[in-house]
Motif scaffolding. Structure first.
Motif: not given
Lengths: 206, 45
Positions: B12-15
Motif C-alpha cells: 500500500k501507498k505510504r501514508e
C-alpha cells in the motif's frame, strides 16, 4: 495523524541561510517517504535549554539524519562549527547505552564528500557516509533511498527517486505563491510552517 | 482438490503523516493555500 517513534526522523542539520535549500530538500524527502521530520527548530521554548530539547527529540525518534557538511572553519574565529558532530555523538551514545527501542535506532550520515569526515571525525570510520555534493536533488535521492531501505519488507510504496525529485522541484516552484496566500515570507519560513505546507501539499498530491 | 494460489503480499501507498508541531499557520490555512495554487498549476495557460 502525527508520527510515532518508528516514523520520526531527527534532523541534525545546519540552520544557516546558505543551507536552507538542502534542509528543505531533506524535510520534503522525509515526509514524501511517509516519515515525520523532527528538529530542535520545532520547539520555541526559551525556558528549556537547547540541549534538553535535542535529547528529547532524539529519544522520540528512531531515525536520524546527520549532515556534517558544515563542519568547517569559521573565517573569523578560525574554529570549526561542531554542533552537528556533537549531536551525532549524542544519537550514537543513546543507541549504544539506551534500552529497548533505543537500540533499534538507525542513522544516515551526510557530508559534501564521502571521505572528508576522516579529517575531523575519524572515530566514525566504518560507518557508511553518503555525499550530497551540496545538491538538493541529490539530497532528496539519498534520503529517499535510505528511508526506502529502512522499510524493506513493510509493503509500503514510495515514489521513486526521480519522481520525488520532480515533486520537490514543483513544490519549490509553487511555494512562493502558497506563502503569499497565507501571508508569510518565502525566505523567512520557520520550520513548523514549512513542514505544515509540505504535509498539506503531499496530502493533496499523494 | 486444487491448491489455493499463494496470497500476494499486500502493498500500500505510504501514508503522509502530519508534522510534529503546528507553526503560525493552521493546517486548514495551509491546505486551502495548497489547493488554490494547485488549481492554478493545473489550469491551461
Amino acid at each position: 495523524m502525527p508520527g510515532t517513534y518508528d516514523d520520526s526522523v531527527f534532523l541534525n542539520c545546519p540552520f544557516d541561510g546558505a543551507y536552507r535549500v538542502l534542509m528543505e530538500a531533506v524535510v520534503f524527502a522525509v515526509h514524501d517517504s511517509g516519515f515525520v521530520a523532527r528538529s530542535a527548530l520545532e520547539l520555541d521554548d526559551a525556558s528549556q535549554p537547547r540541549i534538553q530539547k535535542i535529547y528529547e527529540i532524539i529519544l522520540a525518534s528512531r531515525f536520524g539524519i546527520h549532515d556534517l557538511s558544515r563542519t568547517e572553519l569559521d573565517p573569523d574565529l578560525k574554529l570549526p562549527r561542531f554542533n552537528m558532530p556533537l549531536e551525532l555523538g549524542i544519537f550514537l551514545g543513546i543507541k549504544r547505552a539506551g534500552r529497548g527501542r533505543q537500540k533499534a535506532k538507525r542513522c544516515l550520515i551526510l557530508d559534501v564528500e564521502r571521505y572528508r569526515y576522516q579529517a575531523f571525525c575519524s572515530d566514525i570510520a566504518g560507518q557508511d557516509i553518503h555525499a550530497h555534493e551540496g545538491s538538493p536533488e541529490i539530497a532528496v535521492k539519498v534520503v529517499r533511498n535510505w528511508l526506502r531501505n529502512q522499510t524493506q519488507g513493510s509493503g509500503s510504496i514510495f515514489p521513486g527517486a526521480v519522481s520525488m525529485q520532480e515533486r520537490f522541484r514543483t513544490f519549490v516552484e509553487a511555494l512562493p505563491a502558497m506563502c503569499r496566500l497565507v501571508h508569510l515570507e518565502r525566505d523567512d519560513l520557520i520550520f513548523n510552517d514549512y513542514t505544515t505546507l509540505v504535509v498539506q501539499r503531499l496530502k493533496e498530491n499523494p | 482438490m486444487p491448491k489455493a494460489a499463494p496470497k500476494r503480499p499486500v502493498r500500500k501507498k505510504r501514508e503522509i503523516k502530519d508534522s510534529a508541531k503546528q507553526g503560525t499557520i493552521t493546517r486548514k490555512e495551509a491546505r486551502e493555500a495548497v489547493r488554490r495554487v494547485s488549481k492554478n498549476e493545473s489550469s491551461p495557460r
